[in-house]
Design a protein around this motif. Sequence first.
Motif, PDB file in Angstrom:
ATOM      1  N   UNK A   3      83.004  75.557  35.297  1.00 50.89           N
ATOM      2  CA  UNK A   3      83.959  74.770  36.057  1.00 50.89           C
ATOM      3  C   UNK A   3      84.169  73.440  35.366  1.00 50.89           C
ATOM      4  N   UNK A   4      84.826  72.504  36.032  1.00 50.70           N
ATOM      5  CA  UNK A   4      85.112  71.223  35.428  1.00 50.70           C
ATOM      6  C   UNK A   4      83.849  70.564  34.937  1.00 50.70           C
ATOM      7  N   UNK A   5      83.888  69.916  33.808  1.00 44.65           N
ATOM      8  CA  UNK A   5      82.725  69.204  33.387  1.00 44.65           C
ATOM      9  C   UNK A   5      82.633  68.832  31.953  1.00 44.65           C
ATOM     10  N   UNK A   6      82.835  69.727  31.007  1.00 44.46           N
ATOM     11  CA  UNK A   6      82.682  69.326  29.623  1.00 44.46           C
ATOM     12  C   UNK A   6      83.929  68.578  29.186  1.00 44.46           C
ATOM     13  N   UNK A  21     100.753  72.831  32.081  1.00 40.52           N
ATOM     14  CA  UNK A  21      99.543  73.512  32.557  1.00 40.52           C
ATOM     15  C   UNK A  21      99.498  73.519  34.080  1.00 40.52           C
ATOM     16  N   UNK A  22      99.858  72.419  34.713  1.00 33.83           N
ATOM     17  CA  UNK A  22      99.900  72.396  36.181  1.00 33.83           C
ATOM     18  C   UNK A  22     100.897  73.432  36.718  1.00 33.83           C
ATOM     19  N   UNK A  23     102.035  73.543  36.062  1.00 36.71           N
ATOM     20  CA  UNK A  23     103.015  74.534  36.529  1.00 36.71           C
ATOM     21  C   UNK A  23     102.458  75.952  36.378  1.00 36.71           C
ATOM     22  N   UNK A  24     101.801  76.231  35.283  1.00 37.01           N
ATOM     23  CA  UNK A  24     101.282  77.572  35.025  1.00 37.01           C
ATOM     24  C   UNK A  24     100.073  77.884  35.905  1.00 37.01           C
ATOM     25  N   UNK A  25      99.192  76.913  36.079  1.00 38.56           N
ATOM     26  CA  UNK A  25      97.905  77.159  36.740  1.00 38.56           C
ATOM     27  C   UNK A  25      97.882  76.789  38.221  1.00 38.56           C
ATOM     28  N   UNK A  26      98.723  75.839  38.624  1.00 38.16           N
ATOM     29  CA  UNK A  26      98.588  75.251  39.967  1.00 38.16           C
ATOM     30  C   UNK A  26      99.882  75.267  40.772  1.00 38.16           C
ATOM     31  N   UNK A  60      89.608  66.384  40.684  1.00 35.79           N
ATOM     32  CA  UNK A  60      89.070  66.365  39.325  1.00 35.79           C
ATOM     33  C   UNK A  60      89.126  67.741  38.694  1.00 35.79           C
ATOM     34  N   UNK A  61      88.991  68.794  39.498  1.00 30.89           N
ATOM     35  CA  UNK A  61      89.054  70.145  38.955  1.00 30.89           C
ATOM     36  C   UNK A  61      90.439  70.463  38.390  1.00 30.89           C
ATOM     37  N   UNK A  62      91.502  70.150  39.163  1.00 28.79           N
ATOM     38  CA  UNK A  62      92.839  70.476  38.664  1.00 28.79           C
ATOM     39  C   UNK A  62      93.181  69.643  37.432  1.00 28.79           C
ATOM     40  N   UNK A  63      92.700  68.408  37.380  1.00 22.65           N
ATOM     41  CA  UNK A  63      92.925  67.587  36.201  1.00 22.65           C
ATOM     42  C   UNK A  63      92.159  68.127  34.995  1.00 22.65           C
ATOM     43  N   UNK A  64      90.954  68.600  35.232  1.00 24.17           N
ATOM     44  CA  UNK A  64      90.196  69.200  34.132  1.00 24.17           C
ATOM     45  C   UNK A  64      90.918  70.427  33.592  1.00 24.17           C
ATOM     46  N   UNK A  65      91.372  71.294  34.482  1.00 26.48           N
ATOM     47  CA  UNK A  65      92.106  72.484  34.039  1.00 26.48           C
ATOM     48  C   UNK A  65      93.269  72.094  33.126  1.00 26.48           C
ATOM     49  N   UNK A  66      94.069  71.133  33.567  1.00 28.00           N
ATOM     50  CA  UNK A  66      95.271  70.758  32.813  1.00 28.00           C
ATOM     51  C   UNK A  66      94.910  70.096  31.492  1.00 28.00           C
ATOM     52  N   UNK A  67      93.908  69.235  31.488  1.00 23.80           N
ATOM     53  CA  UNK A  67      93.488  68.588  30.244  1.00 23.80           C
ATOM     54  C   UNK A  67      92.935  69.596  29.245  1.00 23.80           C
ATOM     55  N   UNK A  68      92.128  70.507  29.736  1.00 27.99           N
ATOM     56  CA  UNK A  68      91.505  71.488  28.855  1.00 27.99           C
ATOM     57  C   UNK A  68      92.569  72.422  28.270  1.00 27.99           C
ATOM     58  N   UNK A  69      93.462  72.898  29.117  1.00 25.16           N
ATOM     59  CA  UNK A  69      94.553  73.766  28.691  1.00 25.16           C
ATOM     60  C   UNK A  69      95.424  73.061  27.650  1.00 25.16           C
ATOM     61  N   UNK A 120      92.951  60.175  36.495  1.00 29.53           N
ATOM     62  CA  UNK A 120      91.889  60.103  35.512  1.00 29.53           C
ATOM     63  C   UNK A 120      92.468  59.998  34.109  1.00 29.53           C
ATOM     64  N   UNK A 121      91.926  59.084  33.310  1.00 32.61           N
ATOM     65  CA  UNK A 121      92.361  59.000  31.925  1.00 32.61           C
ATOM     66  C   UNK A 121      91.542  59.918  31.044  1.00 32.61           C
ATOM     67  N   UNK A 122      90.400  60.379  31.527  1.00 32.70           N
ATOM     68  CA  UNK A 122      89.578  61.336  30.794  1.00 32.70           C
ATOM     69  C   UNK A 122      89.158  62.438  31.752  1.00 32.70           C
ATOM     70  N   UNK A 123      88.897  63.603  31.182  1.00 30.39           N
ATOM     71  CA  UNK A 123      88.452  64.705  32.030  1.00 30.39           C
ATOM     72  C   UNK A 123      87.086  64.390  32.596  1.00 30.39           C
ATOM     73  N   UNK A 124      86.829  64.766  33.863  1.00 34.15           N
ATOM     74  CA  UNK A 124      85.531  64.541  34.460  1.00 34.15           C
ATOM     75  C   UNK A 124      84.455  65.428  33.848  1.00 34.15           C
ATOM     76  N   UNK A 125      83.238  65.148  34.210  1.00 39.15           N
ATOM     77  CA  UNK A 125      82.144  65.926  33.649  1.00 39.15           C
ATOM     78  C   UNK A 125      81.894  67.181  34.462  1.00 39.15           C
TER      79      UNK A 125
END
Length: 204
Positions: A197-200, A92-97, A126-135, A186-191
């Motif tokens: 945007x990042x959060x859920x 996801x990082x490669x595709x998105x970032x 936290x935003x880039x980590x959220x993107x990758x976790x969600x993806x 982060x071990x969990x996605x931020x809120x």
Amino acid sequence: MAFKAPYIPKDELRRRAGELLQDHNPAGTIPVPIEFIVESAFGMDIVPMPGLEAGFDTVAFLTKDLREIRVDEYVYFNRLNRYRFSLAHELAHRILHADLWRDFEFHDIASWKAAITQSIPEREYSYVEFHANYFAGLVCNTRTWPTSTRRRSTATSRQPGLAGRPSRRPKKLCRHSTPVLTIGRYSHAPVVRPDGGPGSPCPT
């Protein structure tokens, strides 16, 4: 240059994850053959690295040149589900970032770890980590797929030889640290913000 996360709403993350599955897993095989996708579709190497999690508090990372995903050796051989999710996260990082990886300057893993704790704004990271976790959650979690795809996937997964389990025979084994971009604060996605945007919480 300043580290600035792109704005990627959830709808866009869903669309990009859906495109990945449509392009590289059209039969809906379960589990998703993420290792095959990383190596064959994107031409990347997966490199087990002894002591990665113990030494740097991260399970996997994408190298600065976007050509390798290095994975903690113990996780690679013993924690298959965690390994799969980590591959999807780094892909996801490669595709998105990719632009962030190319533009951000660092010298080695120690300088990157210092940067994410001292220089990069926590909110942006936290935003880039959220993107990758969600993806990665969308790619790996079949409950998020359309019903028709889930039905086809379940039938496919019962066929012999399509389970997608990795061969566990790495092409390389990393015995030293080289300049890399480490993701894993982060071990969990931020809120997140209500605007998408990042959060859920991400589906893990």
